[in-house]
Structures are given as C-alpha cells and as structure tokens.
Design a protein around this motif. Structure first.
Motif, PDB file in Angstrom:
ATOM      1  N   PHE A   1       0.830  -1.198   0.000  1.00 44.44           N
ATOM      2  CA  PHE A   1       0.000   0.000   0.000  1.00 44.44           C
ATOM      3  C   PHE A   1       0.874   1.261   0.000  1.00 44.44           C
ATOM      4  O   PHE A   1       0.637   2.207  -0.764  1.00 44.44           O
ATOM      5  N   LEU A   2       1.911   1.257   0.860  1.00 51.14           N
ATOM      6  CA  LEU A   2       2.803   2.421   0.937  1.00 51.14           C
ATOM      7  C   LEU A   2       3.599   2.594  -0.357  1.00 51.14           C
ATOM      8  O   LEU A   2       3.843   3.721  -0.815  1.00 51.14           O
ATOM      9  N   ALA A   3       4.018   1.459  -0.934  1.00 51.46           N
ATOM     10  CA  ALA A   3       4.789   1.553  -2.178  1.00 51.46           C
ATOM     11  C   ALA A   3       3.965   2.181  -3.295  1.00 51.46           C
ATOM     12  O   ALA A   3       4.481   2.944  -4.124  1.00 51.46           O
ATOM     13  N   ASN A   4       2.657   1.863  -3.305  1.00 50.71           N
ATOM     14  CA  ASN A   4       1.786   2.445  -4.323  1.00 50.71           C
ATOM     15  C   ASN A   4       1.318   3.849  -3.962  1.00 50.71           C
ATOM     16  O   ASN A   4       0.910   4.615  -4.836  1.00 50.71           O
ATOM     17  N   ALA A   5       1.360   4.183  -2.683  1.00 48.02           N
ATOM     18  CA  ALA A   5       0.871   5.491  -2.242  1.00 48.02           C
ATOM     19  C   ALA A   5       1.948   6.562  -2.338  1.00 48.02           C
ATOM     20  O   ALA A   5       1.650   7.733  -2.582  1.00 48.02           O
ATOM     21  N   ILE A   6       3.196   6.177  -2.135  1.00 46.13           N
ATOM     22  CA  ILE A   6       4.287   7.153  -2.146  1.00 46.13           C
ATOM     23  C   ILE A   6       4.759   7.358  -3.587  1.00 46.13           C
ATOM     24  O   ILE A   6       5.094   6.413  -4.301  1.00 46.13           O
ATOM     25  N   LYS A   7       4.775   8.611  -4.007  1.00 51.17           N
ATOM     26  CA  LYS A   7       5.243   8.963  -5.353  1.00 51.17           C
ATOM     27  C   LYS A   7       6.326  10.028  -5.251  1.00 51.17           C
ATOM     28  O   LYS A   7       6.224  10.964  -4.441  1.00 51.17           O
ATOM     29  N   ILE A   8       7.342   9.875  -6.083  1.00 50.90           N
ATOM     30  CA  ILE A   8       8.433  10.850  -6.152  1.00 50.90           C
ATOM     31  C   ILE A   8       8.644  11.215  -7.618  1.00 50.90           C
ATOM     32  O   ILE A   8       8.864  10.332  -8.458  1.00 50.90           O
ATOM     33  N   VAL A   9       8.561  12.495  -7.911  1.00 46.78           N
ATOM     34  CA  VAL A   9       8.796  12.960  -9.285  1.00 46.78           C
ATOM     35  C   VAL A   9       9.944  13.958  -9.260  1.00 46.78           C
ATOM     36  O   VAL A   9      10.054  14.772  -8.333  1.00 46.78           O
ATOM     37  N   PRO A  10      10.826  13.921 -10.245  1.00 46.71           N
ATOM     38  CA  PRO A  10      11.960  14.858 -10.285  1.00 46.71           C
ATOM     39  C   PRO A  10      11.510  16.271 -10.643  1.00 46.71           C
ATOM     40  O   PRO A  10      10.345  16.525 -10.947  1.00 46.71           O
ATOM     41  N   GLU A  11      12.460  17.170 -10.629  1.00 40.05           N
ATOM     42  CA  GLU A  11      12.177  18.590 -10.852  1.00 40.05           C
ATOM     43  C   GLU A  11      11.582  18.854 -12.233  1.00 40.05           C
ATOM     44  O   GLU A  11      10.774  19.770 -12.398  1.00 40.05           O
ATOM     45  N   GLU A  25       9.546  16.990 -13.977  1.00 40.86           N
ATOM     46  CA  GLU A  25       8.304  16.278 -14.237  1.00 40.86           C
ATOM     47  C   GLU A  25       7.205  16.766 -13.293  1.00 40.86           C
ATOM     48  O   GLU A  25       7.473  17.355 -12.243  1.00 40.86           O
ATOM     49  N   ARG A  26       5.974  16.504 -13.710  1.00 40.41           N
ATOM     50  CA  ARG A  26       4.821  16.727 -12.845  1.00 40.41           C
ATOM     51  C   ARG A  26       3.929  15.488 -12.916  1.00 40.41           C
ATOM     52  O   ARG A  26       3.882  14.797 -13.938  1.00 40.41           O
ATOM     53  N   GLY A  27       3.211  15.224 -11.820  1.00 40.54           N
ATOM     54  CA  GLY A  27       2.290  14.098 -11.781  1.00 40.54           C
ATOM     55  C   GLY A  27       0.847  14.584 -11.825  1.00 40.54           C
ATOM     56  O   GLY A  27       0.392  15.258 -10.893  1.00 40.54           O
ATOM     57  N   VAL A  28       0.132  14.278 -12.884  1.00 36.78           N
ATOM     58  CA  VAL A  28      -1.274  14.655 -13.011  1.00 36.78           C
ATOM     59  C   VAL A  28      -2.116  13.558 -12.356  1.00 36.78           C
ATOM     60  O   VAL A  28      -2.037  12.388 -12.748  1.00 36.78           O
ATOM     61  N   ILE A  29      -2.913  13.933 -11.360  1.00 40.55           N
ATOM     62  CA  ILE A  29      -3.641  12.980 -10.537  1.00 40.55           C
ATOM     63  C   ILE A  29      -5.102  12.910 -10.978  1.00 40.55           C
ATOM     64  O   ILE A  29      -5.781  13.940 -11.117  1.00 40.55           O
ATOM     65  N   PHE A  30      -5.590  11.675 -11.161  1.00 35.65           N
ATOM     66  CA  PHE A  30      -7.006  11.405 -11.412  1.00 35.65           C
ATOM     67  C   PHE A  30      -7.541  10.602 -10.233  1.00 35.65           C
ATOM     68  O   PHE A  30      -6.973   9.570  -9.855  1.00 35.65           O
ATOM     69  N   LEU A  41     -10.780   8.554  -9.124  1.00 36.04           N
ATOM     70  CA  LEU A  41     -12.009   7.958  -9.646  1.00 36.04           C
ATOM     71  C   LEU A  41     -12.381   8.562 -11.005  1.00 36.04           C
ATOM     72  O   LEU A  41     -13.556   8.808 -11.297  1.00 36.04           O
ATOM     73  N   GLY A  42     -11.351   8.830 -11.799  1.00 34.73           N
ATOM     74  CA  GLY A  42     -11.563   9.338 -13.137  1.00 34.73           C
ATOM     75  C   GLY A  42     -11.685  10.839 -13.252  1.00 34.73           C
ATOM     76  O   GLY A  42     -11.733  11.366 -14.371  1.00 34.73           O
ATOM     77  N   ARG A  43     -11.733  11.551 -12.132  1.00 29.26           N
ATOM     78  CA  ARG A  43     -11.873  13.000 -12.164  1.00 29.26           C
ATOM     79  C   ARG A  43     -10.522  13.650 -11.895  1.00 29.26           C
ATOM     80  O   ARG A  43      -9.775  13.219 -11.011  1.00 29.26           O
ATOM     81  N   ILE A  44     -10.220  14.714 -12.635  1.00 26.61           N
ATOM     82  CA  ILE A  44      -8.922  15.376 -12.526  1.00 26.61           C
ATOM     83  C   ILE A  44      -8.804  16.073 -11.172  1.00 26.61           C
ATOM     84  O   ILE A  44      -9.735  16.724 -10.690  1.00 26.61           O
ATOM     85  N   GLN A  45      -7.640  15.929 -10.524  1.00 32.96           N
ATOM     86  CA  GLN A  45      -7.353  16.547  -9.240  1.00 32.96           C
ATOM     87  C   GLN A  45      -6.257  17.605  -9.331  1.00 32.96           C
ATOM     88  O   GLN A  45      -5.981  18.284  -8.355  1.00 32.96           O
ATOM     89  N   PHE A  98       1.775  11.891  -1.739  1.00 32.13           N
ATOM     90  CA  PHE A  98       1.051  10.633  -1.551  1.00 32.13           C
ATOM     91  C   PHE A  98      -0.227  10.647  -2.385  1.00 32.13           C
ATOM     92  O   PHE A  98      -0.856  11.690  -2.591  1.00 32.13           O
ATOM     93  N   ILE A  99      -0.584   9.456  -2.854  1.00 29.56           N
ATOM     94  CA  ILE A  99      -1.855   9.258  -3.524  1.00 29.56           C
ATOM     95  C   ILE A  99      -2.559   8.076  -2.867  1.00 29.56           C
ATOM     96  O   ILE A  99      -1.947   7.332  -2.076  1.00 29.56           O
ATOM     97  N   ILE A 100      -3.843   7.916  -3.187  1.00 30.02           N
ATOM     98  CA  ILE A 100      -4.605   6.785  -2.631  1.00 30.02           C
ATOM     99  C   ILE A 100      -4.566   5.648  -3.638  1.00 30.02           C
ATOM    100  O   ILE A 100      -5.079   5.788  -4.753  1.00 30.02           O
ATOM    101  N   PRO A 101      -3.928   4.534  -3.296  1.00 28.06           N
ATOM    102  CA  PRO A 101      -3.865   3.422  -4.247  1.00 28.06           C
ATOM    103  C   PRO A 101      -5.256   2.965  -4.679  1.00 28.06           C
ATOM    104  O   PRO A 101      -6.224   3.064  -3.920  1.00 28.06           O
ATOM    105  N   VAL A 102      -5.330   2.462  -5.885  1.00 29.98           N
ATOM    106  CA  VAL A 102      -6.550   1.937  -6.504  1.00 29.98           C
ATOM    107  C   VAL A 102      -7.504   3.070  -6.868  1.00 29.98           C
ATOM    108  O   VAL A 102      -8.065   3.117  -7.961  1.00 29.98           O
ATOM    109  N   ILE A 103      -7.673   4.030  -5.964  1.00 21.88           N
ATOM    110  CA  ILE A 103      -8.606   5.139  -6.213  1.00 21.88           C
ATOM    111  C   ILE A 103      -7.962   6.201  -7.111  1.00 21.88           C
ATOM    112  O   ILE A 103      -8.611   6.754  -8.001  1.00 21.88           O
ATOM    113  N   ASP A 104      -6.690   6.502  -6.855  1.00 27.27           N
ATOM    114  CA  ASP A 104      -5.985   7.539  -7.618  1.00 27.27           C
ATOM    115  C   ASP A 104      -5.125   6.902  -8.693  1.00 27.27           C
ATOM    116  O   ASP A 104      -4.600   5.790  -8.520  1.00 27.27           O
ATOM    117  N   ARG A 105      -4.979   7.649  -9.796  1.00 25.86           N
ATOM    118  CA  ARG A 105      -4.073   7.250 -10.877  1.00 25.86           C
ATOM    119  C   ARG A 105      -3.229   8.465 -11.270  1.00 25.86           C
ATOM    120  O   ARG A 105      -3.759   9.571 -11.399  1.00 25.86           O
TER     121      ARG A 105
END
Length: 254
Positions: A18-28, A30-35, A37-41, A50-57
């Motif tokens: 769960f933690l491995a999927n929840a913790i995200k690291i992006v370099p300077e 790059e940016r991470g676009v979060i969805f 449940l299919g809706r843009i965040q 951090f993101i919510i596994p399964v729920i966030d992409r």
C-alpha cells in the motif's frame, strides 16, 4: 501462534504494498497529473507526495524541451518548383493538466501539426524566399504551430528548416545563373576601371598640353626608367626639325 504470525506477515506485506503504491516521487523536470475515480485533481510535484492506491491514478508529464523531427516533405513552391524540405520542432509542456486531458498524445500531435503547417506555409512561398528568407519563415512556422498547440498546454519555441533539396536540373540552372551574374559584375567593374583610366589620361593630357616642358620631362623620366633595366634598347626620338637643321648646316659647309 503460527496463524497469528502468518496474519501479521500478510498484513505487513499489504501495508508495504500500500505504501509503495501510495508514495510517489517525481523529479524537478516532471509533474504528476492525478485522477481520482476518473476526475482530474490537478498536478503535483516535484518531490514527494502521496496518492490513494486503486482510487488515484497518476500520469507523468515531462516539462523539458522536446524535439520532433519533421520527415522530409515534397513541397511545390508558389513558382512551381518541387523541393524536398525537412525541419525540426522544439516544444515543451507549460500546462501538464491540459496536455493530458486535451489531447491523447501531445508529442505525436505536435509532430503531425508541424508537418501539415510546413507544407502549407512553404507552398505559399517562392524558391528565392525559401532560400534567402529562412529566418523569417522559421519565425512564421513557430508562430502558426504555437497558436495551434496552445490549447493543449504546449509551447512551440522554435522551428528550424534544416535542409532544402533541389532537383539536379534546378541546381545546374542556378549554377549557370550565378556564373552569368559573376561575369556581368566582372564586365561592369572592368568598364568602370577603363572609364576612370580614360578620365585620368584625359586630365593628364590637358596638363601636358598646357605645359610643353612637362612633356619633355616626362619623356626623359621614361627613358631613365627604361635604361635602368639590363639588356634593354633605348630608342630616343629626334625631332624632324633638328634633322632638317643638321642637313642644312652640312649643305652650307659643302
């Protein structure tokens, strides 16, 4: 006891996953676009979040300047000359969210837009403009492509036309034209030199005509220059009046 240990181990494994999927690291860059449940965040980063596994992409978007080669295009210019042109496009993402939700693949789309715009813009220009106004054409191409990609959050900073290939017959014709132009310039320069020389000689003749003694001094000076050369024969002109005077003097003595 064994069942308890197995349960704890399974729980720990699930927690680590769960933690491995929840913790995200992006370099300077790059940016991470979060969805969610299919809706843009929105976009997150750089750094740790951090993101919510399964729920966030998360979709990673590169913010660095990218290059896209425009394949060689067969283009007919406005003066009906067929040329083969290739170019390169420099672009980068300014809005990560738009680049993800507005277009399926912004890199492929930018490359395709560059191809069609290249054919359209260069088809309206003559061959002389294509060869002599390269900077102006590059700026026009960058402006047109940037206007088309701006709704995608993509900024086109530069478009460079790298090579213009001409047919062999056209190359020979241009070489003959350039040779004729150089010959014309050489003839004009030679004629101007003759004109200046004639003007100077005319001015010198006027001065010598006004001062006869200067003509004699010039003649003597020329003789001195010729005599300084070894093996030269000097022919000194004698006036006919002097010869007639010598003959008359000889006749009187006889």
């Amino acid at each position: 006891m064994n069942a308890l240990l197995i349960g704890l181990a399974a729980a720990a494994a699930i927690l680590l996953l769960f933690l491995a999927n929840a913790i995200k690291i992006v370099p300077e860059y790059e940016r991470g676009v979060i969805f969610r449940l299919g809706r843009i965040q929105g976009a997150k980063g750089p750094g740790l979040f951090f993101i919510i596994p399964v729920i966030d992409r998360m979709v990673r978007v590169d913010l660095r300047i990218l290059t896209a080669d425009v394949p060689p295009q067969e283009i007919i210019t406005s003066d009906n000359v067929t040329v083969r042109v290739d170019a390169v496009t420099y672009f980068q993402v300014l809005d990560p969210v738009k680049s993800v939700i507005a277009i399926e693949d912004y890199q492929v789309a930018t490359s395709k837009i560059a191809q069609t715009t290249l054919r359209s813009i260069l088809g309206q220009r003559s061959l002389d403009d294509l060869l002599g106004k390269r900077d102006e054409i590059n700026q026009l191409l960058a402006q047109v492509i940037d206007d088309l990609t701006n709704p995608w959050g993509v900024k086109v900073s530069l478009v460079e036309v790298r090579d213009v290939s001409l047919p062999e017959a056209m190359r020979r014709a241009m070489a003959r034209q350039a040779e004729a132009e150089r010959d014309r310039r050489a003839r004009v320069i030679h004629a101007l030199g003759e004109r200046e020389a004639a003007q100077n000689l005319g001015a010198a003749a006027g001065i010598l005509e006004e001062h006869p003694a200067a003509m004699q001094l010039r003649t003597l000076g020329s003789l001195v220059d010729v005599a300084a050369q070894q093996g030269s024969v000097v022919a000194f002109p004698v006036p006919m009046e002097l010869l007639q005077l010598a003959r008359a003097t000889r006749g009187s003595h006889q």
